[in-house]
Design a protein around this motif. Structure first.
Motif, short mmCIF file in Angstrom:
data_model
loop_
_atom_site.label_atom_id
_atom_site.label_comp_id
_atom_site.label_asym_id
_atom_site.label_seq_id
_atom_site.Cartn_x
_atom_site.Cartn_y
_atom_site.Cartn_z
N ILE A 3 11.59 -4.74 57.00
CA ILE A 3 11.19 -5.98 56.31
C ILE A 3 11.31 -5.79 54.80
O ILE A 3 11.77 -6.68 54.09
CB ILE A 3 9.77 -6.39 56.73
CG1 ILE A 3 9.75 -6.82 58.20
CG2 ILE A 3 9.25 -7.52 55.85
CD1 ILE A 3 8.37 -7.06 58.77
N ALA A 4 10.92 -4.62 54.31
CA ALA A 4 11.04 -4.34 52.87
C ALA A 4 12.50 -4.39 52.43
O ALA A 4 12.82 -4.91 51.36
CB ALA A 4 10.43 -2.99 52.55
N ARG A 5 13.40 -3.88 53.26
CA ARG A 5 14.83 -3.90 52.90
C ARG A 5 15.39 -5.31 52.86
O ARG A 5 16.39 -5.57 52.20
CB ARG A 5 15.62 -3.01 53.87
CG ARG A 5 15.42 -1.53 53.65
CD ARG A 5 16.46 -0.71 54.38
NE ARG A 5 16.29 -0.78 55.82
CZ ARG A 5 15.51 0.04 56.54
NH1 ARG A 5 14.84 1.00 55.92
NH2 ARG A 5 15.41 -0.10 57.84
N LEU A 6 14.74 -6.24 53.55
CA LEU A 6 15.16 -7.64 53.51
C LEU A 6 14.66 -8.36 52.25
O LEU A 6 15.01 -9.50 52.01
CB LEU A 6 14.67 -8.39 54.75
CG LEU A 6 15.30 -7.98 56.08
CD1 LEU A 6 14.61 -8.69 57.24
CD2 LEU A 6 16.80 -8.29 56.09
N GLY A 7 13.83 -7.66 51.46
CA GLY A 7 13.38 -8.24 50.19
C GLY A 7 11.95 -8.72 50.18
O GLY A 7 11.55 -9.45 49.27
N VAL A 8 11.15 -8.32 51.18
CA VAL A 8 9.74 -8.68 51.23
C VAL A 8 8.94 -7.43 50.88
O VAL A 8 8.87 -6.48 51.65
CB VAL A 8 9.32 -9.20 52.61
CG1 VAL A 8 7.84 -9.57 52.63
CG2 VAL A 8 10.18 -10.41 53.00
N ARG A 9 8.32 -7.41 49.70
CA ARG A 9 7.59 -6.24 49.23
C ARG A 9 6.14 -6.61 48.96
O ARG A 9 5.81 -7.78 48.79
CB ARG A 9 8.22 -5.69 47.95
CG ARG A 9 9.68 -5.29 48.10
CD ARG A 9 9.88 -4.27 49.20
NE ARG A 9 9.22 -3.01 48.90
CZ ARG A 9 9.82 -1.95 48.37
NH1 ARG A 9 11.10 -1.99 48.06
NH2 ARG A 9 9.14 -0.84 48.13
N ARG A 10 5.28 -5.59 48.89
CA ARG A 10 3.86 -5.85 48.73
C ARG A 10 3.19 -4.76 47.90
O ARG A 10 3.74 -3.68 47.69
CB ARG A 10 3.16 -5.93 50.08
CG ARG A 10 3.15 -4.60 50.83
CD ARG A 10 2.16 -4.61 51.97
NE ARG A 10 0.80 -4.79 51.51
CZ ARG A 10 -0.24 -4.94 52.31
NH1 ARG A 10 -0.07 -4.98 53.62
NH2 ARG A 10 -1.46 -5.08 51.82
N THR A 11 1.99 -5.08 47.41
CA THR A 11 1.12 -4.09 46.80
C THR A 11 -0.15 -3.99 47.65
O THR A 11 -0.36 -4.80 48.56
CB THR A 11 0.74 -4.48 45.36
OG1 THR A 11 -0.04 -5.68 45.38
CG2 THR A 11 1.98 -4.70 44.51
N PHE A 12 -0.99 -3.00 47.31
CA PHE A 12 -2.17 -2.72 48.12
C PHE A 12 -3.43 -2.78 47.27
O PHE A 12 -3.40 -2.59 46.06
CB PHE A 12 -2.05 -1.34 48.78
CG PHE A 12 -0.93 -1.25 49.79
CD1 PHE A 12 -1.17 -1.53 51.12
CD2 PHE A 12 0.35 -0.92 49.39
CE1 PHE A 12 -0.15 -1.45 52.06
CE2 PHE A 12 1.39 -0.84 50.32
CZ PHE A 12 1.13 -1.12 51.65
#
Length: 261
Positions: free
Chosen positions: A76-85
């Motif tokens: 999912i991250a490689r598809l461009g969906v990133r997050r912080t914690f």
């Protein structure tokens, strides 16, 4: 226009605790959506489901009309969906700049590093330039050569945003970005997040600071006990009886909503 990100009837339970109950949400390209709710309302679980850190018991999550809920977090991250914690952990033996640069290498993966799609020196120079610019934007230049583990909690939050941005995401999900950040820096953070949006990134922000939400977000979604109870402009929150009941136990306490945290 079809939504960039869509959550369709998603449910999630942990044992006998139903955390999300048929949750549905659409996010258009270029929005900054505030995701609000009392503690235990399902906000972090929803972020985890969207980013692949937890599986859904039912429903679907789509990016550009393609299902992503069956994928792992890395895919999912490689598809461009990133997050912080909420509580980012940082390595003690790497500097702030090195951590930001490593985030770019992690995104491209070991194969790209082996193939050297660009000459090594050129790739490193480009990565260093982007990391340096992001650290400057997020007011971390003065600590760029310090151990990442030595940063304050708020600075670690800012470094987490820099790391997420190194991969040039399409969707960035922020989990309580102002927690631990000095109040004097919050206006700067609003400015930088709006610049990130102007660069083409769609934002979803879990937050308790109502002033921050009003200054930043174009729309608010409120959860309570795993259910969506409001979907409105920030200025309309105090007019919602369900929001007032969820946060404060009734409309007589409406004047306190702005202080809820």
């Amino acid at each position: 226009m079809p939504p960039l990100l869509e959550v369709r009837n998603v449910s999630k339970a942990f044992g006998g605790n139903q955390v999300l109950s048929g949750m549905s949400l659409q996010v258009q390209t270029g929005e900054i959506v505030g995701l609000l709710g009392p503690n235990g309302s399902g906000k972090s679980t929803l972020l985890n489901a969207i980013t692949g850190f937890t599986s859904c018991d039912g429903g679907e999550i789509l990016l550009d009309r393609a299902r992503i809920d069956r994928l792992g977090a890395s895919a999912i991250a490689r598809l461009g969906v990133r997050r912080t914690f909420q509580l980012p952990a940082m390595p003690a033996r790497m500097t702030v700049l090195e951590v930001a640069m490593a985030a770019s290498i992690a995104q491209h993966g070991p194969l790209a590093a082996l193939l050297r799609l660009r000459p090594a020196r050129e790739l490193e120079a480009r990565t260093r330039e982007r990391a340096t610019a992001l650290l400057d934007d997020l007011l971390l230049t003065k600590v760029a050569n310090l151990s990442a583990a030595s940063l304050s909690g708020g600075q670690k939050k800012l470094l987490g945003i820099a790391c997420a941005m190194m991969s040039e995401p399409r969707v960035l999900l922020l989990d309580e970005p102002t927690a631990g950040v000095h109040p004097n820096l919050r206006n700067d953070l609003v400015t930088q997040l709006k610049r990130i949006r102007q660069a083409g990134v769609t934002l979803i922000v879990v937050e308790h600071d109502m002033h921050f939400i009003r200054d930043l977000c174009t729309r608010c979604v409120v959860l309570d006990r795993g259910n969506l109870i409001a979907n409105c402009a920030p200025s309309e929150l105090e007019q919602s009886e369900r929001v007032l009941e969820a946060y404060l136990g009734g409309s007589r306490n409406a004047h306190r909503l702005a202080e809820a945290s």
